[in-house]
Structures are given as C-alpha cells and as structure tokens.
Design a protein around this motif. Structure first.
Motif, PDB file in Angstrom:
ATOM      1  N   LEU A  19      23.356 -13.924-113.128  1.00  0.00           N
ATOM      2  CA  LEU A  19      22.480 -13.398-111.787  1.00  0.00           C
ATOM      3  C   LEU A  19      21.189 -14.117-112.078  1.00  0.00           C
ATOM      4  CD1 LEU A  19      23.447  -9.724-111.151  1.00  0.00           C
ATOM      5  CD2 LEU A  19      24.553 -11.651-110.348  1.00  0.00           C
ATOM      6  N   GLU A  56      26.660  -5.515-108.000  1.00  0.00           N
ATOM      7  CA  GLU A  56      25.869  -6.623-108.067  1.00  0.00           C
ATOM      8  C   GLU A  56      26.815  -7.966-107.856  1.00  0.00           C
ATOM      9  OE1 GLU A  56      22.478  -4.935-111.322  1.00  0.00           O
ATOM     10  OE2 GLU A  56      24.177  -6.493-111.986  1.00  0.00           O
ATOM     11  N   THR A  57      27.842  -7.881-107.723  1.00  0.00           N
ATOM     12  CA  THR A  57      28.687  -9.159-107.645  1.00  0.00           C
ATOM     13  C   THR A  57      29.857  -8.898-106.588  1.00  0.00           C
ATOM     14  OG1 THR A  57      30.413  -8.598-109.408  1.00  0.00           O
ATOM     15  CG2 THR A  57      28.196  -9.806-109.913  1.00  0.00           C
ATOM     16  N   ALA A 114      24.129 -15.735-107.602  1.00  0.00           N
ATOM     17  CA  ALA A 114      24.825 -15.755-108.493  1.00  0.00           C
ATOM     18  C   ALA A 114      25.720 -16.868-108.941  1.00  0.00           C
ATOM     19  CB  ALA A 114      25.967 -14.365-108.684  1.00  0.00           C
TER      20      ALA A 114
END
Length: 158
Positions: A19, A56-57, A114
C-alpha cells in the motif's frame, strides 16, 4: 504497545502487494507498506490479518500461511507516536484486483493506493518501504521458503 497483524501477500507471479501511504496533512511524505493493522476486541492475529487485508484491499480469496517475521517499531503518524508489535503473515492469492472499500477515515486520508511489486522492482526502488529490509527479506523468502519459526527483525524507530 499496539498489537498488529500484517500480511505479506504474494500472487502467482511472486509479486508482493504494498500500500502507498502518506502523512494525512502532507501527501509529499510517502512510503510503501504491507497491508495490516491493529487487533480489534478479542480477535486473534490471524483474524485481524484477514480482516485488515479485506478492508484495505478487498482481497478475500487468500491462503493464510505462517508468521514469517516479528518486529517492534515506533513512528510518528497523524500527530501522534505509534508503538507497535507487528507479526507478518505469509498469504497467497490469485486475486490481484484491489478495492479499498473498508478503509477507516484516517486511512482514507492517508492511503493513496496499492501496487504489486516484483522482488527486482523492490530491490531497485528508491522509495521508502517498511519494514526497511523488505526487499532482502522477500528475496530470501522466495529463494528459501518460509522460515521454520518467525524471524525477529530489528526494532525500527523513526
């Protein structure tokens, strides 16, 4: 000391997902880091690793492996000092598209995206990456496989 679970996520081409972070009030102060974050409530580190990765992804199709590394670190971020005990889990995925739909307000102000990195790209990078020896650690992981027991990394104080 904040307990943190981080993920060394590898795709089928042995690329690692990092990230791109920055200070919330200074987008020019940037670095790259592995997905992960602090434990919530009574969740285990493994549960935190998978939750944080999903938030987060958007990546949920993973095979969580062993703890590779442990590290203590201390750094300034968003106007305070963070003292963390981090465990880095190996994880494998075939899902490479990312969507950071579950970010906290602070993360929305400090995560710029990312990127999948090859070991070669990471070795040649002139950007700040945490942990600072990640290129060397990833190279060893790809050459030798996971360690028999987690390696304790040097404490990093920024």
């Amino acid at each position: 000391m904040r307990k943190v679970a981080r993920v060394v996520l590898l795709d089928p081409q042995d690329r690692i997902l990092l990230l791109h972070g920055h200070e919330p009030d200074d987008p020019a102060d940037t670095w790259w880091f592995t997905p992960g974050g602090g434990l919530e409530g009574d969740e285990s580190r493994e549960e935190a690793a998978l939750r944080e990765l999903a938030e987060e992804t958007g990546i949920t199709d993973v095979e969580l492996g062993p703890v590779l590394w442990r590290r203590r670190c201390s750094f300034p971020f968003a106007g305070r000092r963070w003292d963390q005990d981090e465990w880095y889990y190996l994880a494998l995925t075939t899902q490479t598209a990312t969507a950071a739909a579950g970010l906290t307000e602070l993360e929305r102000r400090s995560v710029a995206g990312a990127r999948w990195w090859t070991c070669q790209e990471l070795t040649e990078a002139h950007e700040t990456v945490y942990p600072t020896r990640l290129a060397e650690l990833l190279s060893r992981l790809l050459d030798d496989g996971p360690p028999d027991r987690p390696e304790t990394l040097d404490t990093e104080i920024v």
